[in-house]
Structure formats: structure tokens, C-alpha cells
Design a protein around this motif. Structure first.
Motif, mmCIF file in Angstrom:
data_model
loop_
_atom_site.group_PDB
_atom_site.id
_atom_site.type_symbol
_atom_site.label_atom_id
_atom_site.label_comp_id
_atom_site.label_asym_id
_atom_site.label_seq_id
_atom_site.Cartn_x
_atom_site.Cartn_y
_atom_site.Cartn_z
ATOM 1 N N LYS A 141 0.850 -1.621 -0.052
ATOM 2 C CA LYS A 141 0.029 0.146 -0.485
ATOM 3 C C LYS A 141 1.112 1.300 0.190
ATOM 4 C CE LYS A 141 -3.814 -0.165 2.516
ATOM 5 N NZ LYS A 141 -4.935 0.054 3.718
ATOM 6 N N ARG A 146 2.400 1.874 -3.484
ATOM 7 C CA ARG A 146 0.994 2.358 -4.401
ATOM 8 C C ARG A 146 1.187 3.734 -4.114
ATOM 9 N NH1 ARG A 146 -0.958 -2.323 -3.272
ATOM 10 N NH2 ARG A 146 -2.520 -1.898 -1.960
ATOM 11 N N ILE A 147 0.778 4.244 -3.356
ATOM 12 C CA ILE A 147 -0.028 5.847 -2.370
ATOM 13 C C ILE A 147 2.102 6.481 -3.034
ATOM 14 C CG2 ILE A 147 1.220 7.072 -0.662
ATOM 15 C CD1 ILE A 147 -0.866 5.076 1.496
ATOM 16 N N ASP A 148 2.601 5.636 -2.766
ATOM 17 C CA ASP A 148 4.170 6.594 -2.928
ATOM 18 C C ASP A 148 4.039 6.958 -5.058
ATOM 19 O OD1 ASP A 148 6.517 7.624 -3.023
ATOM 20 O OD2 ASP A 148 7.310 6.249 -4.155
ATOM 21 N N ALA A 149 3.935 6.223 -5.084
ATOM 22 C CA ALA A 149 3.385 5.913 -6.732
ATOM 23 C C ALA A 149 2.973 6.682 -7.571
ATOM 24 C CB ALA A 149 2.993 4.529 -7.656
ATOM 25 N N ARG A 150 1.406 6.369 -6.591
ATOM 26 C CA ARG A 150 0.468 7.718 -7.449
ATOM 27 C C ARG A 150 0.887 9.252 -6.800
ATOM 28 N NH1 ARG A 150 -3.348 6.097 -3.230
ATOM 29 N NH2 ARG A 150 -3.904 4.860 -4.854
ATOM 30 N N THR A 151 1.660 9.536 -5.356
ATOM 31 C CA THR A 151 2.440 11.100 -5.663
ATOM 32 C C THR A 151 3.544 11.474 -6.522
ATOM 33 O OG1 THR A 151 1.531 10.594 -3.042
ATOM 34 C CG2 THR A 151 3.385 12.068 -3.112
ATOM 35 N N LYS A 152 4.017 10.053 -6.810
ATOM 36 C CA LYS A 152 4.619 11.044 -7.858
ATOM 37 C C LYS A 152 3.876 10.698 -9.288
ATOM 38 C CE LYS A 152 8.546 7.875 -6.380
ATOM 39 N NZ LYS A 152 9.663 6.924 -7.288
ATOM 40 N N ARG A 153 3.211 10.402 -9.588
ATOM 41 C CA ARG A 153 2.133 10.835 -10.511
ATOM 42 C C ARG A 153 1.831 12.089 -10.514
ATOM 43 N NH1 ARG A 153 0.885 5.279 -10.307
ATOM 44 N NH2 ARG A 153 -1.216 5.319 -9.120
ATOM 45 N N GLN A 154 0.796 12.142 -9.750
ATOM 46 C CA GLN A 154 0.086 13.521 -9.006
ATOM 47 C C GLN A 154 1.452 15.071 -9.135
ATOM 48 O OE1 GLN A 154 -1.332 12.755 -5.018
ATOM 49 N NE2 GLN A 154 -3.274 12.226 -5.843
ATOM 50 N N ASP A 155 2.985 14.794 -8.782
ATOM 51 C CA ASP A 155 4.147 15.921 -8.824
ATOM 52 C C ASP A 155 4.151 15.589 -9.986
ATOM 53 O OD1 ASP A 155 3.915 15.811 -5.758
ATOM 54 O OD2 ASP A 155 5.587 14.106 -5.741
#
Length: 406
Positions: free
Chosen positions: A64, A67-76
Motif C-alpha cells: 500500500k 502504491r501511495i508513493d507511485a500515486r504521489t509521484k504521478r500527482q507530482d
């Protein structure tokens, strides 16, 4: 690989441990496994089950977090792209006021140019209206005087004593009335003839304007023709020649709305260019703006050429350096410089441009209804016997000159 939820893992582990303990109890009761060993094995199974649950829970937490880290990178990354877009927009908006101001000035120059020609046309129309008003006023005065005389005669006829005593006066009044009525009739007849002539001329110009508009289909509004500008009928003559001869170089003495019409014709038929000579720098700039508004800047060139003396003549003309690079001219339209500049100011056009013309070139002189232009045409024909001239019935008169066939 997807990890099972902790609760489900706990239930499975508990069930497995319970089943193992029950099995060990049964085995111990049967005497197959010693009770002490059974207890140790059961404790080991429970500890392993708990460890498995803890490990699975940790892996799930790690997944989890990833996944949160990947989502954060995409948002960045999306935020960075948005910031870049906003920066570009800010840069665009930075220069927008200046560009809008430049565009406003350009449109204002085009509009002022058009309004300038309209004002000249309006002045000419105002002068004609003033003349017509004066003529109508004279007719009105004559009619009023005639009505007064007729009224006096009626009174005299009803008064026999006065009629007898003033016969001579009455006869003279009748004669004066007849003369005024004759003059009034002549004025009316002249007015009718002028009105009929103007109606025929207006129809001819409207017909020519419709023809050239339908043929060339201008892409933007144009200033009015006639007045100071060329008339539609002479423009139709020039456009017909461009369509037939496919002139590669067209030279116009003067500039304005006619430059745009000639540019459309060359673009449509000739595939060449128009070079317009203009002595007034401000009007040259206005003509360039007009050309630009119609998207003809690659076809029409407005050259500022101040009036200077040429050869040994005292007549001023455009600075001849403005035409030093021209050769093979197929059509010359002489509609400038303005006659107010000097007597016979259009005469130098042939001495300067004829050597640069193609053998089959046309030279069209406008405004030959004026004495100065007629004298210019006569002098050309006298001094250049290789030229033949033909009068063209344009609104303001025109003369077409070509080299003799022989």
C-alpha cells in the motif's frame, strides 16, 4: 501478487492452528504422540501462524505504501506539467497587451485611411449638393417671382380702370414673366439632362463594380471608389488587360484602393506583382496597411518615392530610383501624382517608364477629361511617334497608349 486482507489471514491462521491442535490432541489420546511433544508442536504451530499473519500484514502495508508513493509521484508530475503550462500562459499574457495595442494601432491606421478617402468623397458630394441646392434656390426664386407677377396680372384683369391705365406696365410684366419662364424652362431642361447623364453614369459604374467584385471576390472591405480614387470602369479595363496579357509587372503611379484591386487581379490571373509609387509617405503607409489587411503583401509593393526634378525638365515626378530595378513592365496605370502638384505633372511617366516596358505593354492615363491630362496625352503622342492612343469612355476619361504594330 495481491495480498489477502489481515482479517482473513487471521481467520485462516486461527482455523489452521485450531485444526492442528485438535489433531495433536487426538493423536496424543491415541498414544501415537506423547502429550509433552503434542503441546510443544501445538505451540509451535500457533507461533508460526501468528508470524505468518504478521508477515502478510507487513507485506500488505508495504504494497500500500508503494502504491501511495507511485500515486504521489504521478500527482507530482501532473502538478509540474500544470506549473509549466501556467508559466507558458503567463508568458503569453505578458506580451498580450502590447500585441493588442499594436493590432489596435494597425486597424486604426487602416480605418483612418479608409475614412480619409471617404471624407474626400463626402467633400466632393457636399460640393455637388451645394451646387444643386443653389440651382434649386434659383428655380424657387424664379417660380415665386412668376407667381407674384401672375397674381398682379389677375388683379389688373379684374380692375378694368387700372388695366386701361396701366396697359403698358402689364405688357412689360408679361414680357418679363415670359423671359423668366423661358429661363426656368431652360434650367429645368438642363437639370433633366444632367440628371439623366448622372443616372447613366451611376449605372455604368455600379455595373463595372459588380463585375470586378464578382470576378475577384475581395477578402476584406475596401474604401470607396470614384472621387479621388479610380472609377470602377477604368479598373475593369485594367483588370481585363491583366487577365488577357498576364502582365508580370504592373506599375501604378499613385496608390490606394486601386492598388488592392490590381493586386487581386495579378494574384488571380498574372502571377506577377504590382509596384505602386506614392509621393506622400503617410499615404504610402496607409496604402501598405490596406494591402496587408487584404493579405496581398506578397503581390503588391508600395514604394515611397518623393517628388523630385528629373532630367532637364522643371516638371517634378517620382524619384526615378524607385523604378531603377524594374524591367519588362506589362501595364502602366498613370493616376498620379495629383494635378495640384504642378502643371503637366504626369508627363514624365512615359519618358521614364516606356524604356522599361515590354514591347506589347499598355499605358493607361486616367482623368483625361481634364485639360492638363489631355495636354499630357497630346504631348506623348507628338514626341513618341511609336505610340498610338485610343480614347476610352471612362467616367473621368482615359487614354490607352500602345506601341504601333509596325
Amino acid at each position: 501478487m495481491r495480498t489477502l486482507p489481515p482479517r482473513l489471514l487471521l481467520i485462516i491462521s486461527a482455523a489452521f492452528a485450531g485444526l492442528a491442535v485438535i489433531t495433536l490432541v487426538l493423536l496424543s489420546a491415541a498414544g501415537i504422540v506423547e502429550p509433552a511433544s503434542a503441546v510443544q508442536i501445538a505451540l509451535s504451530i500457533v507461533i508460526l501462524a501468528m508470524a505468518a499473519v504478521m508477515v502478510a500484514g507487513g507485506r500488505r502495508t508495504d504494497g500500500k505504501a508503494l502504491r501511495i508513493d507511485a500515486r504521489t509521484k504521478r500527482q507530482d508530475a501532473a502538478l509540474a506539467r500544470t506549473e509549466q503550462t501556467l508559466a507558458q500562459l503567463a508568458t503569453t499574457l505578458d506580451g498580450l497587451p502590447g500585441r493588442l495595442e499594436d493590432a489596435g494601432r494597425h486597424q486604426a491606421r487602416v480605418l483612418l485611411s479608409a475614412l480619409g478617402e471617404d471624407r474626400m468623397e463626402l467633400t466632393a458630394q457636399t460640393d455637388r449638393l451645394a451646387q444643386l441646392t443653389s440651382a434649386v434656390s434659383r428655380v424657387d426664386t424664379t417660380v415665386r417671382q412668376s407667381a407674384d407677377d401672375l397674381d398682379d396680372l389677375r388683379k389688373l384683369r379684374h380692375d378694368n380702370e387700372q388695366l386701361t391705365g396701366l396697359t403698358g406696365t402689364a405688357i412689360q410684366a408679361v414680357r418679363d414673366l415670359a423671359e423668366r419662364l423661358d429661363a426656368l424652362g431652360g434650367t429645368v431642361r438642363d437639370g433633366q439632362a444632367d440628371l439623366a447623364k448622372a443616372a447613366r453614369q451611376n449605372y455604368a459604374q455600379l455595373e463595372a463594380l459588380i463585375d470586378i467584385r464578382a470576378l475577384l471576390q475581395p477578402r476584406a472591405p475596401l474604401p470607396r471608389l470614384r472621387g479621388w480614387a479610380a472609377s470602377p470602369d477604368v479598373l475593369r479595363l485594367l483588370i481585363e488587360r491583366i487577365a488577357v496579357d498576364r502582365a508580370k509587372v504592373v506599375v501604378e503611379c499613385g496608390s490606394g484602393s486601386s492598388s488592392v484591386w490590381l493586386g487581386y487581379a495579378v494574384q488571380r490571373f498574372g502571377g506577377g506583382r504590382v509596384v505602386a509609387l506614392e509621393h506622400d509617405e503617410r499615404f504610402a503607409e496607409a496604402s501598405r496597411d490596406l494591402v496587408l489587411a487584404h493579405g496581398l503583401q506578397d503581390v503588391v509593393e508600395i514604394r515611397h518615392a518623393p517628388l523630385t526634378s528629373w532630367s532637364d525638365e522643371i516638371i517634378p515626378w517620382y524619384d526615378t530610383r524607385a523604378v531603377s530595378d524594374l524591367d519588362g513592365i506589362g501595364l502602366v496605370f498613370v493616376d498620379g501624382p495629383p494635378g495640384a502638384a504642378a502643371p503637366l505633372v504626369r508627363y514624365p511617366a512615359v519618358p521614364v517608364l516606356l524604356p522599361r516596358c515590354a514591347p506589347d505593354a499598355w499605358i493607361v492615363l486616367d482623368d483625361t477629361n481634364r485639360p492638363a491630362e489631355r495636354e499630357v496625352a497630346d504631348r506623348w503622342l507628338r514626341e513618341y511617334p511609336e505610340l498610338a492612343g485610343t480614347a476610352h469612355p471612362a467616367e473621368k476619361g482615359a487614354m490607352v497608349l500602345r506601341r504601333n504594330a509596325g
